[in-house]
Design a protein around this motif. Structure first.
Motif, short mmCIF file in Angstrom:
data_model
loop_
_atom_site.label_atom_id
_atom_site.label_comp_id
_atom_site.label_asym_id
_atom_site.label_seq_id
_atom_site.Cartn_x
_atom_site.Cartn_y
_atom_site.Cartn_z
N ALA A 101 0.83 -1.21 0.00
CA ALA A 101 0.00 0.00 0.00
C ALA A 101 0.86 1.26 0.00
O ALA A 101 0.61 2.19 -0.78
CB ALA A 101 -0.92 0.00 1.21
N LEU A 102 1.87 1.31 0.85
CA LEU A 102 2.70 2.52 0.92
C LEU A 102 3.54 2.70 -0.34
O LEU A 102 3.66 3.83 -0.86
CB LEU A 102 3.61 2.45 2.15
N SER A 103 4.12 1.64 -0.86
CA SER A 103 4.92 1.75 -2.08
C SER A 103 4.05 2.09 -3.28
O SER A 103 4.43 2.91 -4.12
CB SER A 103 5.68 0.45 -2.34
N GLY A 104 2.89 1.47 -3.36
CA GLY A 104 1.97 1.79 -4.46
C GLY A 104 1.48 3.23 -4.39
O GLY A 104 1.38 3.90 -5.41
N GLY A 105 1.16 3.69 -3.18
CA GLY A 105 0.74 5.08 -3.03
C GLY A 105 1.83 6.06 -3.39
O GLY A 105 1.58 7.08 -4.03
N ALA A 106 3.06 5.76 -2.99
CA ALA A 106 4.18 6.65 -3.34
C ALA A 106 4.42 6.66 -4.84
O ALA A 106 4.68 7.72 -5.43
CB ALA A 106 5.44 6.21 -2.59
N LEU A 107 4.32 5.51 -5.48
CA LEU A 107 4.51 5.44 -6.93
C LEU A 107 3.40 6.19 -7.66
O LEU A 107 3.65 6.92 -8.62
CB LEU A 107 4.59 3.99 -7.39
N PHE A 108 2.16 6.02 -7.19
CA PHE A 108 1.03 6.75 -7.77
C PHE A 108 1.24 8.25 -7.62
O PHE A 108 1.03 9.01 -8.57
CB PHE A 108 -0.28 6.33 -7.10
N TRP A 109 1.67 8.70 -6.43
CA TRP A 109 1.92 10.12 -6.22
C TRP A 109 3.03 10.61 -7.15
O TRP A 109 2.93 11.71 -7.70
CB TRP A 109 2.32 10.39 -4.77
N CYS A 110 4.06 9.81 -7.33
CA CYS A 110 5.18 10.22 -8.17
C CYS A 110 4.73 10.39 -9.63
O CYS A 110 5.09 11.37 -10.28
CB CYS A 110 6.31 9.20 -8.07
N PHE A 111 3.92 9.45 -10.14
CA PHE A 111 3.40 9.60 -11.50
C PHE A 111 2.54 10.84 -11.61
O PHE A 111 2.66 11.60 -12.56
CB PHE A 111 2.56 8.37 -11.89
N TYR A 112 1.67 11.07 -10.63
CA TYR A 112 0.80 12.23 -10.65
C TYR A 112 1.61 13.52 -10.58
O TYR A 112 1.38 14.46 -11.34
CB TYR A 112 -0.20 12.17 -9.49
N TYR A 113 2.58 13.58 -9.69
CA TYR A 113 3.40 14.78 -9.51
C TYR A 113 4.19 15.08 -10.78
O TYR A 113 4.24 16.22 -11.23
CB TYR A 113 4.35 14.57 -8.33
N GLU A 114 4.82 14.07 -11.36
CA GLU A 114 5.63 14.31 -12.55
C GLU A 114 4.78 14.68 -13.77
O GLU A 114 5.27 15.35 -14.67
CB GLU A 114 6.49 13.08 -12.86
N ARG A 115 3.54 14.25 -13.78
CA ARG A 115 2.68 14.58 -14.90
C ARG A 115 2.13 15.99 -14.80
O ARG A 115 1.91 16.65 -15.81
CB ARG A 115 1.52 13.58 -14.94
N THR A 116 1.96 16.50 -13.58
CA THR A 116 1.31 17.80 -13.42
C THR A 116 2.27 18.95 -13.14
O THR A 116 1.94 20.09 -13.43
CB THR A 116 0.28 17.75 -12.27
N GLU A 117 3.43 18.70 -12.58
CA GLU A 117 4.35 19.77 -12.25
C GLU A 117 5.32 20.04 -13.40
O GLU A 117 5.85 19.12 -14.01
CB GLU A 117 5.18 19.40 -11.00
N PRO A 118 5.57 21.32 -13.69
CA PRO A 118 6.54 21.63 -14.75
C PRO A 118 7.96 21.36 -14.28
O PRO A 118 8.26 21.35 -13.10
CB PRO A 118 6.32 23.12 -14.99
N LEU A 119 8.83 21.08 -15.24
CA LEU A 119 10.24 20.85 -14.91
C LEU A 119 10.89 22.08 -14.49
O LEU A 119 11.15 22.99 -14.33
CB LEU A 119 10.99 20.24 -16.09
#
Length: 119
Positions: A101-119
């Motif tokens: 659960a924790l690893s999946g949540g962190a990976l989901f957050w990482c995908f979401y963050y990288e998709r929405t935040e500009p470089l």
């Protein structure tokens, strides 16, 4: 980092202080409990994890850095939530569920963050 790729002096001082503190703690642990195969293996894993964290923080850039951070955190969580209870003779399932659960949540957050935040 500076233009030449060398770490900043303040970051160097912190890294040296952390490595020195870790060395002292490992030495004290070896003096108190003696040296056996388990403590040597655990020390090697922690030192390798420390070098991996240092490499990720100093040598990689976004978005790769965030995904590597999640992978290292997931590895550390696996050590704490799965390996340690197994070494103590406890059950596997609760730690495995928490780790997933924790690893999946962190990976989901990482995908979401990288998709929405500009470089």
């Amino acid at each position: 980092m500076t233009a030449g790729g060398a770490p900043r002096p303040r970051a160097m001082r912190w890294r040296y202080a952390v490595w020195l503190a870790a060395s002292v703690l490992f030495l004290l642990n070896f003096l108190r409990h003696g040296i056996d195969l388990f403590s040597i293996a655990l020390t090697a894993i922690v030192v390798a994890l420390g070098f991996a964290i240092e490499y990720v923080e100093m040598q990689t850039r976004r978005p790769q850095r965030n995904f590597l951070r999640v992978a290292l955190a997931s590895f550390a969580l696996a050590l704490v939530l799965i390996v340690m209870p197994l070494m103590m003779g406890a059950g596997l399932w609760i730690g495995l569920i928490l780790w997933t659960a924790l690893s999946g949540g962190a990976l989901f957050w990482c995908f979401y963050y990288e998709r929405t935040e500009p470089l």
